[in-house]
Design an enzyme around this catalytic site. Structure first.
Site, PDB file in Angstrom:
ATOM      1  CG  ASP A   9       7.294  -0.047  -8.554  1.00  0.00           C
ATOM      2  OD1 ASP A   9       8.037   0.228  -7.528  1.00  0.00           O
ATOM      3  OD2 ASP A   9       6.447   0.928  -8.859  1.00  0.00           O
ATOM      4  CG  ASP A  31       2.509   2.041  -0.238  1.00  0.00           C
ATOM      5  OD1 ASP A  31       3.452   2.508  -0.981  1.00  0.00           O
ATOM      6  OD2 ASP A  31       2.675   0.898  -0.103  1.00  0.00           O
TER       7      ASP A  31
END
Ligand code: 1PR
Length: 580
Positions: free
Chosen positions: A264, A427
């Site tokens: 990330d 997600d």
């Protein structure tokens, strides 16, 4: 100018191939004009995208005829993936578009009734024409190479293509799971092609390129040259002279599970791009009393970390630009630079996610998602991962009664670059309910553990903008719609498990897998090597991803791989470094 030339028609990532060639100390020139083809001493054709568009590009750019002539002269040629398929007579992918017809046989769609399609991942190539011949091509028996394709040429024993051209076969799927054996490389004279991507196959693949670039083209090629000339100049294209019969040994499915390292990436408060990692998506440090938020957690530099994971044996690297919903990716030059530099040293597939959608510049200029993705592919990405925009596209799909209108990012990118280039990053967040009747429009399951108030059921709500906003859509609805729109793979996160190190959400993964036939990457929650074994054994998922445990050096990639091997799970072994 003579030398090695690259036949590129702009349909995908050729940067990694060029980087691999340069790493091996060779120069490569792009074919810019049809006349360049016959100037080449060696020619590499890395076909990407759909068969039909590859063939149409060859014709519209005037490359098809000089290419056939080049092949008929038996000059050194290396075709990769669609670059190999284009030499056959045609493909079911684009039934009306003929191939070059140099090799007899047809490219067919894999059967997806019992296995995931595309065939995306690492598999071995088994020599059927004698190991010596394969060695000259840099291929090693038992080594895994990276494949990504939905179409392949079936290996039909006794067929002309099997007898005269096939160098290696590969099996996808086992007994009882729709096993199919296909031609994974061909060789005749100085023509050598692979269905797999050497430039994405770690050091083992770079060695295949090395053999082609360093190889002495003339050796033993005269007899074959006559055959190739006969083939390419014959009206139907197919060869008519019979070669000795090669009987392949029984092949086995050696398709491996993939271990993916995820980074990330975002700018910290000083403006530097760093690899960060949150717990349940919160990436800021907390003060000791948990009252104040500190700086963004900094776990290292993106390019250096990606390289480390490649050298340690990661089968794929994923970058997620986690603040992209605030920025325009085309102006995000540091992120493009990260990709470019990573592709110089990392020779496994690279995925980039974050902000893949239609974007508007601060000056009002609109850039379609296709253009955004194209910029990433040109800078070294092999796949793009779409998060929020996939949820909006799925909402539209259902609003239109279960169809797309051709304008979504998923559809436009899959159409231009192939579905294998489109990953959907999901997600989801658990929503507990007492009974299925409490969520009548959603797919409700029984989780392994009860909810905080003793709830027995839950559904998985899709979120957008990095989990900040929940939508009225469950994860099953999302993945079904995305597959129908053309997505090639699902990256399945879990906001509840992210960073918790308690293992993957097996119920969620099983539920998603049972709804679709495209590959799924399990993500979120890995805390030890056994969690990988558990997710592979209990869900049959094709790949498993982790972030935190790798960044914090808590569990080395090597341990994950050796633990899986001990448990009997097929995994790509780690490459020896390249000897250049
Ligand atoms: O919506 O297309 O712009 O994409 C945004 C992308 O950024 C999505 O893929 C979304 O998952 C990701 N993202 C956004 N915010 C965050 C955040 O952390 N604040 N990261 C975020 C999500 C989750 C995983 C993580 C695994 C494994 N990261 O990718 O790497 O959960 O972690 P673990 O092994 O440590 O448990 P768009």
């Amino acid at each position: 100018m003579t030398g090695t030339y690259l036949l590129d028609y702009g349909a995908g990532n050729v940067r990694s191939l060029v980087n691999a060639v340069k790493k091996l100390g060779h120069d490569i020139t792009y074919v810019k004009d049809p006349s360049d083809i016959l100037k080449a001493d060696k020619l590499i054709f890395p076909g990407v995208g759909a068969f039909g568009s590859a063939m149409q590009s060859l014709h519209s750019k005037g490359y098809a005829e000089p290419l056939k002539q080049y092949l008929s002269l038996n000059k050194p040629f290396m075709g990769i993936c669609v670059g190999m398929q284009s030499l056959f007579e045609g493909s079911d992918e684009s039934p009306d578009v003929p191939g070059l017809g140099v090799i007899p046989g047809r490219v067919r769609l894999f059967d997806s009734t019992q296995k995931a399609v595309p065939h995306m991942g690492w598999n071995t190539a088994r020599t059927i024409q004698g190991e010596e011949r394969a060695k000259g091509c840099g291929l090693e028996e038992g080594r895994a190479y990276y494949f990504v394709h939905s179409f392949a040429v079936p290996f039909i024993e006794g067929s002309q293509e099997a007898k005269e051209w096939c160098l290696t076969t590969t099996q996808y799927g086992g007994e009882g799971s729709g096993g199919e054996v296909f031609i994974s490389s061909v060789k005749r004279g100085n023509i050598f092609c692979t269905q797999f991507h050497p430039e994405k196959s770690g050091f083992a693949g770079v060695n295949v390129l090395k053999a082609f670039l360093d190889g002495d083209a003339a050796v033993g090629a005269e007899g074959d040259a006559a055959l190739i000339q006969a083939a390419t100049l014959a009206p139907g294209g197919g060869l008519s002279i019979l070669a000795p019969t090669f009987v392949p040994e029984p092949t086995q499915d050696q398709f491996t599970k993939r271990i993916v390292a995820c980074l990330d990436v975002r700018a910290n408060d000083q403006g530097d791009l760093v690899v960060t990692k949150g717990d349940q998506y919160d990436v800021r440090e907390q003060s000791t009393d948990g009252q104040e938020q500190g700086d963004v957690r900094n776990l290292g530099k993106p390019v250096e970390l990606a390289r480390r994971y490649f050298e340690e044996g990661a089968d794929e690297i994923t970058f997620l630009n986690i603040t992209s919903f605030r920025n325009c990716p085309l102006l995000d030059l540091p992120m493009l630079e990260v990709l470019r530099r990573t592709s110089e040293t990392v020779f496994v597939p690279l995925t980039i996610g974050g902000g893949i959608k239609d974007v508007v510049d601060p000056d009002g200029k609109i850039h379609p998602a296709l253009e955004v993705a194209g910029e990433y592919f040109r800078n070294g990405a092999d796949k793009v991962s779409i998060g929020s925009d996939a949820v909006y596209a799925a909402e539209k799909y259902y609003a239109l009664g279960g169809r797309g209108d051709g304008t979504s990012a998923i559809e436009t990118i899959a159409h231009a670059y192939g579905s294998q280039a489109v990953v959907i990053s999901v997600d989801p967040k658990k929503v507990y309910v007492n009974s299925p009747a409490d969520a009548p429009t959603h797919h409700v399951i029984q989780p392994a553990q009860l909810g905080p108030n003793g709830e027995k059921y839950c559904w998985y709500q899709c979120t957008v903008s990095g989990g900040r906003e929940g939508r009225d859509m469950d994860v099953r609805q999302l993945v079904v719609a995305c597959q129908a729109l053309g997505a090639g793979e699902i990256l399945l996160n879990s906001m509840d498990q992210d960073g918790m190190k308690q293992g993957y959400d097996l119920a969620l993964i099983q539920d998603v897998r049972s709804a679709i036939s495209i590959p799924v990457i399990a993500s979120s929650g890995a805390g030890c090597a056994d969690h990988f074994v558990e997710v592979f054994e209990k869900t049959g998922v094709q790949a498993a991803l982790a972030a935190g445990i790798f960044h914090r050096h808590e569990v080395p990639l090597e341990d994950v791989k050796s633990t899986c091997v001990k448990a009997g799970i097929r995994i790509r072994t780690i490459d020896a470094p390249l000897a250049i």
